[in-house]
Design a protein around this motif. Structure first.
Motif, mmCIF file in Angstrom:
data_model
loop_
_atom_site.group_PDB
_atom_site.id
_atom_site.type_symbol
_atom_site.label_atom_id
_atom_site.label_comp_id
_atom_site.label_asym_id
_atom_site.label_seq_id
_atom_site.Cartn_x
_atom_site.Cartn_y
_atom_site.Cartn_z
ATOM 1 N N GLU A 76 -30.347 -39.515 -10.696
ATOM 2 C CA GLU A 76 -30.990 -38.757 -11.648
ATOM 3 C C GLU A 76 -31.484 -37.378 -10.634
ATOM 4 O OE1 GLU A 76 -33.989 -41.491 -13.167
ATOM 5 O OE2 GLU A 76 -32.620 -42.282 -14.879
ATOM 6 N N LYS A 77 -32.101 -37.932 -9.739
ATOM 7 C CA LYS A 77 -32.660 -36.689 -8.671
ATOM 8 C C LYS A 77 -31.501 -35.713 -8.361
ATOM 9 C CE LYS A 77 -34.686 -36.148 -4.139
ATOM 10 N NZ LYS A 77 -34.948 -36.545 -2.806
ATOM 11 N N PHE A 78 -30.296 -36.155 -8.184
ATOM 12 C CA PHE A 78 -29.247 -35.461 -7.863
ATOM 13 C C PHE A 78 -28.990 -34.389 -9.359
ATOM 14 C CE2 PHE A 78 -24.648 -34.503 -8.153
ATOM 15 C CZ PHE A 78 -24.526 -33.655 -6.809
ATOM 16 N N ASP A 79 -28.949 -34.889 -10.373
ATOM 17 C CA ASP A 79 -28.705 -34.347 -11.467
ATOM 18 C C ASP A 79 -29.829 -33.118 -11.891
ATOM 19 O OD1 ASP A 79 -26.554 -35.624 -12.279
ATOM 20 O OD2 ASP A 79 -27.409 -36.874 -13.741
ATOM 21 N N ASN A 80 -30.966 -33.656 -11.411
ATOM 22 C CA ASN A 80 -32.142 -32.698 -11.675
ATOM 23 C C ASN A 80 -32.014 -31.344 -10.750
ATOM 24 O OD1 ASN A 80 -33.346 -34.269 -13.608
ATOM 25 N ND2 ASN A 80 -34.402 -35.161 -12.384
ATOM 26 N N GLU A 81 -31.431 -31.565 -9.387
ATOM 27 C CA GLU A 81 -31.508 -30.422 -8.354
ATOM 28 C C GLU A 81 -30.359 -29.354 -9.092
ATOM 29 O OE1 GLU A 81 -30.035 -32.395 -4.993
ATOM 30 O OE2 GLU A 81 -32.014 -33.335 -4.473
ATOM 31 N N ASP A 82 -29.545 -29.619 -9.971
ATOM 32 C CA ASP A 82 -28.680 -28.567 -10.379
ATOM 33 C C ASP A 82 -29.309 -27.574 -11.241
ATOM 34 O OD1 ASP A 82 -26.517 -29.605 -8.985
ATOM 35 O OD2 ASP A 82 -26.055 -30.810 -10.895
#
Length: 82
Positions: A76-82
């Motif tokens: 989820e954190k990775f997805d939010n960085e985009d």
């Protein structure tokens, strides 16, 4: 390399001899390959059994679920960085 001497039943020896001729490899190499394969299968069976035991252990299940939750949070954190 170690040398090992053993005896085999006549029928097994005949099958070994025939198979070695068909495959065009020395009997000792065929025995080596067969033994390696057999030992790998034993290792795989032990590995499988350990996972089956772990799947019934409440502590292991809890640790796996906690790890899975951490993984989901990382995604989820990775997805939010985009």
């Amino acid at each position: 390399m170690a040398t090992y001497t053993s005896s085999l039943p006549d029928k097994l020896w005949a099958e070994l001899d025939q198979t070695a001729k068909q495959l065009k490899i020395p009997k000792n190499k065929l025995i080596e390959k067969a033994l390696n394969y057999y030992l790998e299968q034993i290792d795989k069976a032990a590995y499988k059994a350990s996972f089956q035991r772990a799947s019934k252990d409440p502590d292991m299940i809890e640790m796996a679920e906690e790890g899975l939750q951490d993984y989901v949070e990382m995604l989820e954190k990775f997805d939010n960085e985009d």
